[in-house]
Design a protein around this motif. Structure first.
Motif, PDB file in Angstrom:
ATOM      1  N   LYS A  13       1.011   7.518   5.627  1.00  0.00           N
ATOM      2  CA  LYS A  13       2.098   8.436   5.278  1.00  0.00           C
ATOM      3  C   LYS A  13       3.230   7.682   4.584  1.00  0.00           C
ATOM      4  O   LYS A  13       3.795   8.140   3.589  1.00  0.00           O
ATOM      5  CB  LYS A  13       2.602   9.114   6.554  1.00  0.00           C
ATOM      6  CG  LYS A  13       3.728  10.121   6.332  1.00  0.00           C
ATOM      7  CD  LYS A  13       4.143  10.758   7.656  1.00  0.00           C
ATOM      8  CE  LYS A  13       2.987  11.515   8.278  1.00  0.00           C
ATOM      9  NZ  LYS A  13       3.406  12.235   9.508  1.00  0.00           N
ATOM     10  N   ARG A  14       3.578   6.511   5.135  1.00  0.00           N
ATOM     11  CA  ARG A  14       4.644   5.686   4.562  1.00  0.00           C
ATOM     12  C   ARG A  14       4.055   4.478   3.842  1.00  0.00           C
ATOM     13  O   ARG A  14       2.913   4.113   4.074  1.00  0.00           O
ATOM     14  CB  ARG A  14       5.608   5.201   5.657  1.00  0.00           C
ATOM     15  CG  ARG A  14       6.370   6.304   6.332  1.00  0.00           C
ATOM     16  CD  ARG A  14       7.230   5.799   7.474  1.00  0.00           C
ATOM     17  NE  ARG A  14       7.877   6.948   8.107  1.00  0.00           N
ATOM     18  CZ  ARG A  14       7.279   7.729   9.009  1.00  0.00           C
ATOM     19  NH1 ARG A  14       6.043   7.447   9.404  1.00  0.00           N
ATOM     20  NH2 ARG A  14       7.910   8.769   9.514  1.00  0.00           N
ATOM     21  N   THR A  15       4.857   3.851   3.040  1.00  0.00           N
ATOM     22  CA  THR A  15       4.445   2.621   2.363  1.00  0.00           C
ATOM     23  C   THR A  15       4.393   1.465   3.359  1.00  0.00           C
ATOM     24  O   THR A  15       5.302   1.295   4.177  1.00  0.00           O
ATOM     25  CB  THR A  15       5.430   2.285   1.238  1.00  0.00           C
ATOM     26  OG1 THR A  15       5.355   3.309   0.227  1.00  0.00           O
ATOM     27  CG2 THR A  15       5.133   0.932   0.618  1.00  0.00           C
ATOM     28  N   ILE A  16       3.336   0.684   3.305  1.00  0.00           N
ATOM     29  CA  ILE A  16       3.252  -0.562   4.061  1.00  0.00           C
ATOM     30  C   ILE A  16       3.512  -1.702   3.083  1.00  0.00           C
ATOM     31  O   ILE A  16       2.808  -1.838   2.077  1.00  0.00           O
ATOM     32  CB  ILE A  16       1.888  -0.739   4.746  1.00  0.00           C
ATOM     33  CG1 ILE A  16       1.613   0.420   5.708  1.00  0.00           C
ATOM     34  CG2 ILE A  16       1.836  -2.070   5.495  1.00  0.00           C
ATOM     35  CD1 ILE A  16       0.237   0.378   6.360  1.00  0.00           C
ATOM     36  N   VAL A  61       9.403   2.681   4.477  1.00  0.00           N
ATOM     37  CA  VAL A  61       8.615   1.453   4.424  1.00  0.00           C
ATOM     38  C   VAL A  61       8.421   0.855   5.816  1.00  0.00           C
ATOM     39  O   VAL A  61       9.343   0.842   6.639  1.00  0.00           O
ATOM     40  CB  VAL A  61       9.311   0.409   3.515  1.00  0.00           C
ATOM     41  CG1 VAL A  61       8.537  -0.903   3.491  1.00  0.00           C
ATOM     42  CG2 VAL A  61       9.469   0.968   2.103  1.00  0.00           C
ATOM     43  N   VAL A  62       7.221   0.338   6.051  1.00  0.00           N
ATOM     44  CA  VAL A  62       6.895  -0.481   7.221  1.00  0.00           C
ATOM     45  C   VAL A  62       6.547  -1.869   6.696  1.00  0.00           C
ATOM     46  O   VAL A  62       5.772  -1.995   5.740  1.00  0.00           O
ATOM     47  CB  VAL A  62       5.710   0.106   8.001  1.00  0.00           C
ATOM     48  CG1 VAL A  62       5.307  -0.815   9.153  1.00  0.00           C
ATOM     49  CG2 VAL A  62       6.042   1.503   8.512  1.00  0.00           C
ATOM     50  N   ILE A  63       7.104  -2.918   7.296  1.00  0.00           N
ATOM     51  CA  ILE A  63       6.930  -4.273   6.775  1.00  0.00           C
ATOM     52  C   ILE A  63       6.148  -5.155   7.738  1.00  0.00           C
ATOM     53  O   ILE A  63       6.449  -5.196   8.935  1.00  0.00           O
ATOM     54  CB  ILE A  63       8.299  -4.923   6.470  1.00  0.00           C
ATOM     55  CG1 ILE A  63       8.971  -4.211   5.290  1.00  0.00           C
ATOM     56  CG2 ILE A  63       8.149  -6.420   6.187  1.00  0.00           C
ATOM     57  CD1 ILE A  63      10.374  -4.716   4.981  1.00  0.00           C
ATOM     58  N   LEU A  64       5.135  -5.843   7.206  1.00  0.00           N
ATOM     59  CA  LEU A  64       4.484  -6.958   7.893  1.00  0.00           C
ATOM     60  C   LEU A  64       4.918  -8.233   7.194  1.00  0.00           C
ATOM     61  O   LEU A  64       4.848  -8.326   5.959  1.00  0.00           O
ATOM     62  CB  LEU A  64       2.961  -6.846   7.816  1.00  0.00           C
ATOM     63  CG  LEU A  64       2.266  -5.813   8.698  1.00  0.00           C
ATOM     64  CD1 LEU A  64       0.754  -5.925   8.512  1.00  0.00           C
ATOM     65  CD2 LEU A  64       2.623  -5.993  10.162  1.00  0.00           C
ATOM     66  N   GLY A  65       5.360  -9.242   7.970  1.00  0.00           N
ATOM     67  CA  GLY A  65       5.886 -10.440   7.339  1.00  0.00           C
ATOM     68  C   GLY A  65       5.474 -11.729   8.020  1.00  0.00           C
ATOM     69  O   GLY A  65       5.079 -11.751   9.193  1.00  0.00           O
ATOM     70  N   ILE A 107       0.892  -1.156   0.000  1.00  0.00           N
ATOM     71  CA  ILE A 107       0.000   0.000   0.000  1.00  0.00           C
ATOM     72  C   ILE A 107       0.929   1.204   0.000  1.00  0.00           C
ATOM     73  O   ILE A 107       1.672   1.420   0.974  1.00  0.00           O
ATOM     74  CB  ILE A 107      -0.927   0.003   1.224  1.00  0.00           C
ATOM     75  CG1 ILE A 107      -1.890  -1.186   1.169  1.00  0.00           C
ATOM     76  CG2 ILE A 107      -1.711   1.319   1.301  1.00  0.00           C
ATOM     77  CD1 ILE A 107      -2.765  -1.345   2.398  1.00  0.00           C
ATOM     78  N   ARG A 108       0.938   1.954  -1.075  1.00  0.00           N
ATOM     79  CA  ARG A 108       1.923   3.020  -1.235  1.00  0.00           C
ATOM     80  C   ARG A 108       1.645   4.182  -0.295  1.00  0.00           C
ATOM     81  O   ARG A 108       0.500   4.583  -0.059  1.00  0.00           O
ATOM     82  CB  ARG A 108       1.923   3.543  -2.676  1.00  0.00           C
ATOM     83  CG  ARG A 108       2.296   2.491  -3.703  1.00  0.00           C
ATOM     84  CD  ARG A 108       3.760   2.114  -3.594  1.00  0.00           C
ATOM     85  NE  ARG A 108       4.633   3.195  -4.040  1.00  0.00           N
ATOM     86  CZ  ARG A 108       5.965   3.178  -3.923  1.00  0.00           C
ATOM     87  NH1 ARG A 108       6.560   2.154  -3.333  1.00  0.00           N
ATOM     88  NH2 ARG A 108       6.688   4.169  -4.371  1.00  0.00           N
ATOM     89  N   GLY A 109       2.712   4.774   0.241  1.00  0.00           N
ATOM     90  CA  GLY A 109       2.595   5.904   1.141  1.00  0.00           C
ATOM     91  C   GLY A 109       2.226   7.179   0.399  1.00  0.00           C
ATOM     92  O   GLY A 109       2.617   7.390  -0.747  1.00  0.00           O
ATOM     93  N   ARG A 110       1.479   8.037   1.070  1.00  0.00           N
ATOM     94  CA  ARG A 110       0.988   9.253   0.432  1.00  0.00           C
ATOM     95  C   ARG A 110       2.025  10.379   0.459  1.00  0.00           C
ATOM     96  O   ARG A 110       1.988  11.281  -0.378  1.00  0.00           O
ATOM     97  CB  ARG A 110      -0.302   9.719   1.093  1.00  0.00           C
ATOM     98  CG  ARG A 110      -0.144  10.253   2.492  1.00  0.00           C
ATOM     99  CD  ARG A 110      -1.451  10.734   3.109  1.00  0.00           C
ATOM    100  NE  ARG A 110      -1.226  11.378   4.391  1.00  0.00           N
ATOM    101  CZ  ARG A 110      -1.147  10.749   5.537  1.00  0.00           C
ATOM    102  NH1 ARG A 110      -1.301   9.417   5.568  1.00  0.00           N
ATOM    103  NH2 ARG A 110      -0.933  11.422   6.652  1.00  0.00           N
ATOM    104  N   GLU A 111       2.940  10.363   1.435  1.00  0.00           N
ATOM    105  CA  GLU A 111       3.919  11.445   1.569  1.00  0.00           C
ATOM    106  C   GLU A 111       5.351  10.949   1.447  1.00  0.00           C
ATOM    107  O   GLU A 111       6.157  11.529   0.731  1.00  0.00           O
ATOM    108  CB  GLU A 111       3.743  12.149   2.930  1.00  0.00           C
ATOM    109  CG  GLU A 111       2.464  12.934   3.076  1.00  0.00           C
ATOM    110  CD  GLU A 111       2.374  13.578   4.460  1.00  0.00           C
ATOM    111  OE1 GLU A 111       3.391  13.570   5.199  1.00  0.00           O
ATOM    112  OE2 GLU A 111       1.284  14.074   4.807  1.00  0.00           O
TER     113      GLU A 111
END
Length: 498
Positions: A340-343, A299-303, A290-294
């Motif tokens: 704000k950031r990409t997930i 990047v924040v990662i779920l794994g 999910i791309r960040g808007r700003e």
């Protein structure tokens, strides 16, 4: 009578006061939600996953229609492609497979064995991963090699040709003829741990000694009661052909061999049939965003790891974690949240042989590591998330406390100071990216883990839904935080299991 009336009046007043206090608390929470957009969004995420989740449908398909997912096998490739299709269907961006290569795939064949003397008994066993075949049905005396150092092997020089070797006492030795005592409280599960590198070095030297001495096969204790097997590999992190044919035996069979061995000589027959690919095999990590808007470059990662061992269907290890990540992605995308950031959502392969998929990802993305705010991994079965393990990242405790505060009603306790070495967050944490793991209720994980009991019917739906809620709220909160999560001191050397 008047006393009874007074008591009844007091009880009614107490109930009214309790009701009013609950209403006041609810009003306070509602006011807090209205005043804090992050809290309100967290409640929306929780509600969406509670009401519209697809976690069980997805997990049932993965477990029953795809099945076990040993890295390098066609089933693993099918699972990687299927999860890519699911991310696409949910509308995520940058959905793709990232390939890496293993030296060889391993294909399980048949395994059978029996005790021949002093009395005949069948043995239930299964080849260890990447074990070679035996030279047909091999018979030999059982020899206990109790070495812990290379020099301890010397007394066995010239005495092991054709032997069936065991290298440890039984893992489980219950008090004889006593009923087990149930604990009053469910204990917290032990953190997953990786093996010590010094132990690996000794095991390699020991196995080379066994091969040189002509050992026919090695038997290992599964260490689980009620005839459950427990799978592991002998090919190491590099997917080598195992040095000596090796099989896991049920704890009951292993204990019987041990008891008989204490009385005198024991002879066993074993036959293992396995095969390998004739060339390296390409395997995959599934990626979606999910791309960040700003700050889309942050990047924040779920794994979670999508691969499994192959005695069961890989449901609780780790179909549960993988489908919780997929569900978190579905909910966040459906709510059209624009963090704000990409997930980034990552489903790794090769975890079971040494965190290899996440290590390959870290190696391929070395230039981007400074832009990864944090990583959270779900990998301990179907049980609810009780806490988040900080893995030494104490500097992030205050921030995460605030982000996770809306989840207190879901049973999430305060952050844990625990560390664990056996899951994919370690690959990131060891290179300075804050890596965290879900501390979960055990939920029979000790039974299902790596065994033929790891099947869909062992899943606790409510707990798995709660895990997806925790993942989604954590990811959105970290992605929305004003700054990236603070880093701890730079690591001096990468560690981990091999």
């Amino acid at each position: 009578m008047q006393k009874q009336r007074r008591n009844l009046t007091a009880l009614l007043l107490f109930a009214l006061g309790l009701s009013m206090s609950r209403a006041t608390a609810q009003e306070s929470r509602a006011a807090a939600s209205a005043a804090d957009p992050m809290v309100a969004t967290s409640h929306r995420i929780v509600s969406e996953i509670q009401q519209n989740n697809e976690v069980m449908e997805n997990l049932e398909y993965l477990a029953d229609l795809i099945g076990p997912r040993l890295t390098g096998t066609p089933n693993m490739t099918r699972a990687s492609r299927w999860t890519m299709e699911r991310f696409h269907r949910y509308g995520l961006a940058n959905v793709h497979l990232e390939s890496w290569t293993i030296a060889r795939a391993w294909y399980r064949g048949t395994a059978q064995g029996r005790i021949l003397s002093p009395a005949e008994h069948p043995l239930t066993l299964a080849s260890a991963g990447w074990s070679p075949s035996t030279a047909g049905a091999v018979r030999g005396p059982v020899v206990y090699v109790s070495a812990r150092r290379v020099e301890d092997l010397q007394p066995f020089q010239g005495k092991l040709k054709g032997a069936i070797v065991i290298v440890a006492e039984p893992e489980i030795l219950p008090a004889p003829f006593e009923a087990p005592r149930s604990p009053l409280l469910t204990p917290m599960p032990p953190p997953p741990s990786g093996p010590d590198l010094r132990t690996h070095a000794f095991e390699r030297a020991r196995d080379a000694f066994f091969k040189a001495q002509g050992v026919a096969a090695v038997l290992r204790d599964s260490g689980k009661d009620h005839s459950l097997l427990n799978m592991g590999g002998v090919g190491g992190r590099h997917y080598d052909v195992g040095t000596v044919p090796t099989a896991f035996v049920t704890a009951e069979g292993y204990r019987q061999i041990w008891r008989l061995l204490k009385r005198g000589p024991v002879e066993v027959e074993v036959e293992l049939k396995n095969s390998f690919s004739d060339k390296p095999v390409e395997v995959y990590n599934t990626v979606a965003e999910i791309r960040g808007r700003e700050r889309s470059d942050e990047v924040v990662i779920l794994g979670a790891h999508l691969d499994s061992w192959d005695l069961g269907t890989g449901t609780t290890d780790n179909g549960t974690g993988s489908m919780a990540v997929l569900e978190a992605a579905r909910a966040l995308q459906k709510l059209d949240l624009k963090p704000k950031r990409t997930i980034r959502f990552l489903l790794f392969s090769g975890e079971e042989q040494g965190l290899n998929g996440s290590r390959a990802y870290v190696e391929a993305h070395k230039s981007e590591l400074g832009k990864i705010s944090a990583v959270l991994v779900h990998d301990t079965g179907t049980g609810r998330v009780l806490s988040i393990g900080l893995q030494g990242n104490y500097q992030d405790r205050e921030v995460l406390d605030r982000i996770l505060a809306p989840l207190r009603d879901l049973g999430l306790s305060e952050l844990s100071l625990r560390s664990a070495r056996g899951t994919d967050h370690v690959s990131f944490n060891d290179v300075g990216v804050p890596g965290f793991f879900c501390v979960q209720d055990p939920a029979e994980y000790a039974k299902t883990h790596h065994s033929q009991s790891d099947t869909f019917d062992k899943v606790w739906k409510g707990d798995l839904v709660q895990g997806a809620q925790v993942l989604a709220v954590w990811a959105y909160g970290v992605a929305e935080w004003p700054d990236m999560l603070p880093r701890g001191p730079a690591p001096t050397a990468a560690g981990g299991s091999e």
